[in-house]
Write a protein that holds these residues in place. Structure first.
Motif, short mmCIF file in Angstrom:
data_model
loop_
_atom_site.label_atom_id
_atom_site.label_comp_id
_atom_site.label_asym_id
_atom_site.label_seq_id
_atom_site.Cartn_x
_atom_site.Cartn_y
_atom_site.Cartn_z
N PRO A 1 4.62 -6.05 -15.57
CA PRO A 1 3.67 -5.73 -14.50
C PRO A 1 3.63 -6.79 -13.41
N GLU A 2 3.07 -6.40 -12.28
CA GLU A 2 2.95 -7.31 -11.14
C GLU A 2 2.06 -8.51 -11.49
N ASP A 3 0.96 -8.27 -12.17
CA ASP A 3 0.02 -9.32 -12.54
C ASP A 3 0.27 -9.71 -13.99
N ARG A 4 1.15 -10.68 -14.20
CA ARG A 4 1.54 -11.01 -15.57
C ARG A 4 0.37 -11.58 -16.37
N LYS A 5 -0.51 -12.34 -15.71
CA LYS A 5 -1.61 -12.97 -16.45
C LYS A 5 -2.71 -11.97 -16.77
N GLY A 6 -3.01 -11.09 -15.82
CA GLY A 6 -4.08 -10.13 -16.04
C GLY A 6 -3.66 -8.92 -16.84
N GLN A 7 -2.37 -8.53 -16.77
CA GLN A 7 -1.94 -7.27 -17.38
C GLN A 7 -0.78 -7.43 -18.37
N GLY A 8 -0.06 -8.54 -18.32
CA GLY A 8 1.14 -8.67 -19.14
C GLY A 8 1.01 -9.61 -20.32
N LEU A 9 -0.05 -10.42 -20.35
CA LEU A 9 -0.16 -11.44 -21.39
C LEU A 9 -1.57 -11.51 -21.95
N VAL A 10 -1.66 -11.97 -23.19
CA VAL A 10 -2.94 -12.36 -23.78
C VAL A 10 -2.92 -13.89 -23.78
N LEU A 11 -3.59 -14.48 -22.82
CA LEU A 11 -3.39 -15.90 -22.52
C LEU A 11 -3.79 -16.84 -23.65
N ASP A 12 -4.79 -16.45 -24.44
CA ASP A 12 -5.22 -17.34 -25.52
C ASP A 12 -4.39 -17.15 -26.79
N SER B 1 10.05 -4.78 -5.57
CA SER B 1 9.98 -6.16 -5.08
C SER B 1 9.66 -6.16 -3.60
N SER B 2 8.83 -7.14 -3.21
CA SER B 2 8.51 -7.33 -1.80
C SER B 2 9.50 -8.27 -1.13
N GLU B 3 10.39 -8.86 -1.92
CA GLU B 3 11.41 -9.75 -1.35
C GLU B 3 12.66 -8.91 -1.05
N LEU B 4 12.85 -8.59 0.21
CA LEU B 4 13.98 -7.73 0.57
C LEU B 4 15.34 -8.30 0.19
N GLY C 1 0.79 -1.23 0.00
CA GLY C 1 0.00 0.00 0.00
C GLY C 1 0.82 1.27 0.00
N ALA C 2 2.16 1.14 -0.16
CA ALA C 2 3.02 2.33 -0.12
C ALA C 2 2.98 3.14 -1.40
N GLY C 3 2.43 2.57 -2.48
CA GLY C 3 2.32 3.30 -3.74
C GLY C 3 3.35 2.90 -4.78
N ARG C 4 4.08 1.81 -4.55
CA ARG C 4 5.15 1.40 -5.47
C ARG C 4 4.61 1.01 -6.85
N THR C 5 3.62 0.11 -6.87
CA THR C 5 3.05 -0.34 -8.14
C THR C 5 2.41 0.81 -8.89
N LEU D 1 10.28 -3.04 -13.57
CA LEU D 1 9.94 -4.40 -13.13
C LEU D 1 9.15 -4.35 -11.83
N ASP D 2 7.96 -4.94 -11.84
CA ASP D 2 7.11 -4.98 -10.66
C ASP D 2 6.98 -6.43 -10.22
N GLU D 3 7.61 -6.79 -9.11
CA GLU D 3 7.65 -8.16 -8.61
C GLU D 3 8.10 -9.13 -9.72
N PRO D 4 9.29 -8.94 -10.27
CA PRO D 4 9.70 -9.67 -11.47
C PRO D 4 9.91 -11.16 -11.29
N THR D 5 10.13 -11.63 -10.05
CA THR D 5 10.41 -13.06 -9.86
C THR D 5 9.35 -13.76 -9.01
N ARG D 6 8.19 -13.13 -8.84
CA ARG D 6 7.12 -13.77 -8.07
C ARG D 6 6.69 -15.06 -8.76
#
Length: 529
Positions: free
Chosen positions: A351-362, A469-472, A306-310, A436-441
């Protein structure tokens, strides 16, 4: 006395076209035990759990439940045998209530109408099993990821699940939320529930698991105790040792942050500012954010949920608009809210949500790799499909994307290989600023190192990387400088030399009245990332 497994996949194999995805694998899940399934992205983990869940049927071998051979032609058949799966991509309907989601497909009726009293009562009983005290009438979309995960577990327990499959349940959780989930897993273990647990966080395995089945290239290469060292697990997974999990190489970045370097020193000039953000403000999301990133630098952005990073990254990428401030790439201003202009200026966004925002799944792997450059690479208004395909094939091979064809739908790839494809799109576009937003999640340790090497190649060529990244450990291991955000503002800047988990979290924490809100308690609240 020998304990009988709740479920056994006995010598199972699965073939898709010319590709053998699973080959002669045996896995047991025992009552009150957590069996960890470990392997690289594309090793066959998802296919294996889909056999248990009734999505796929084995082409060879068989499945035993309670010692008896069974056929699981559908997910409903699997549920009838007490098998429930909690997928990494949650299967919840955001607009429906918690109660409706928990009882989905089993809504109680009376006189042909929904029995609301029974619906709420049965859902409440399922939530009580895991200690989730929320109003069952609340739309599930209003919950944070952690509580949505718990709703999925309650949904599984509401069908009296004796076998629970947890696919990357901690991928989107904070450490505090993970600890809460693990307490629930311990409670389920005490009730005799058997669990198959998939995770790419190696430090979780000894904490939560009993034994580990390691997959590599579709085969089970070892079954070892959960206490096995992380180094040995990595070696089993990838077939080799990984000596440096955060391979940040010196290069242009070594001069990028020298505070005592003199601009007048013609023999050693400072690298140019590739990205400059000045006074950027979007009301309710972030305010007065200013920073620069130099050629050859990796800049990490840390902060609490919630800090505003994304939101900041999305604004720089042109996805979202903002009220005031400026963004410049190599001295040239970018217009607001223009993805096209950002791409043309050399900005790539993972993006953080690769399936919802980064790809066209079909769409195919080929299409997804080429979306950023399809228009710009054409001539006379015609797309250069042959040229795009050639570039996509080359990049897919370079990134070692596991696939049987570049024309297969990208949804059929594992999560890590989908993530590589998003990176590949910006390699084809020759992006010089990578956001890069959470690139290795959700990415295994081997693929993580490959992604880090891609970041190194961008900076070695004079580009720049901004990584949220949320992984410190990831932020600390790969960043040349770290900006810490708090309440939508930059709370401070740390060099690589002075940054530690303590210094980062000190900047990230904030005080409200007499109460200091820290990583542990702030992230327990359902604040969106």
């Amino acid at each position: 006395m020998t304990v009988q497994p709740l479920i056994t996949l006995r010598n199972v194999s699965k073939v898709f076209g010319p590709v053998t995805v699973i080959s002669d694998v045996t896995v047991n899940v025992y009552p009150g035990k957590v069996q960890v399934l470990l392997g690289e992205n594309g090793a066959g983990k998802s296919t294996l759990i889909k056999m248990m869940a009734g999505v796929y049927q084995p082409d060879a071998g068989h499945i035993e439940v309670g010692g008896r051979t069974v056929v699981l032609p559908t997910t409903r058949a699997a549920e009838a045998h007490g098998i429930a799966t909690i997928h990494q991509e949650l299967n919840l309907v955001p607009t429906l209530s918690i109660a409706e989601n928990v009882m989905m497909g089993r809504i109680p009726t009376r006189w042909g109408m929904v029995d609301r009293t029974a619906l709420r009562s049965q859902a409440r009983a399922a939530l009580d099993l895991i200690g989730l005290d929320v109003d069952v009438n609340t739309p599930v979309g209003e919950l944070g990821i952690a509580r949505q995960q718990l709703v999925e577990i309650a949904k599984a327990l509401s069908i009296d699940a004796r076998i629970l499959i947890l696919d990357e349940p901690t991928a989107a959780l904070t450490r505090h939320e993970t600890e809460s989930l693990f307490r629930i897993v311990e409670d389920l273990r005490g009730r005799g529930v058997g669990m198959l647990f998939i995770s790419h966080h190696l430090d979780e395995i000894a904490e939560i698991g009993d034994s580990v089945s390691v997959l590599r290239d579709g085969a089970c290469v070892a079954e070892v105790p959960a206490s096995t060292s992380e180094d040995e697990l990595v070696k089993l997974m990838v077939g080799r040792s990984i000596d440096d999990q955060f391979p940040r190489r010196s290069g242009l970045h070594s001069t990028a942050v020298q505070a005592d370097a003199s601009p007048a020193d013609a023999e050693n000039p400072l690298p140019e500012d590739v990205l400059a953000v000045q006074g950027l403000t979007a009301h309710g999301r972030f305010a007065d954010v200013s920073f620069t990133v130099k050629a050859g630098e990796i800049v990490g952005i840390a902060g609490l949920v919630g800090a505003g990073r994304t939101e900041l990254i999305r604004a720089i990428a042109g996805v979202d608009s903002y009220e005031s401030g400026t963004i410049s790439i190599r001295g040239r201003s970018l217009p607001k809210h223009s993805i096209k202009a950002a791409i043309a200026a050399g900005v790539g966004h993972v993006p953080e949500d690769r399936k919802g925002q980064g790809l066209v799944l079909d769409a195919s792997v080929n299409d997804n790799l080429g979306y950023a450059t399809l228009a710009s690479s054409g001539r006379f208004g015609l797309a250069d499909f042959a040229g795009q395909r050639s570039k996509a094939q080359t990049v897919a091979e370079r990134l070692r994307i596991r696939m049987h064809s570049i024309d297969q739908p990208i949804r059929s790839l594992s999560g890590g290989n989908q993530q590589k494809a998003v990176f590949g799109r910006w390699i084809i576009a020759e992006s010089t600023v990578l956001l890069l937003d959470e690139p290795t999640r959700g990415v295994d340790v081997g693929a993580k190192v490959e992604i880090y090497e891609l970041m190194n190649s961008i900076t070695a060529a004079g580009g720049a990387v901004v990584m949220v990244s949320s992984e410190l450990p990831e932020v600390l291991g790969m960043s040349d400088r770290i900006f810490v955000m708090r309440d939508g503002r930059l709370a401070g800047e740390l060099s690589a030399a002075e940054a530690t988990q303590d210094t980062v979290m000190t900047l990230a924490a904030r005080s409200v009245g007499d109460t200091t809100i820290t990583d542990s308690n702030l992230q327990d609240k359902d604040i969106p990332a």
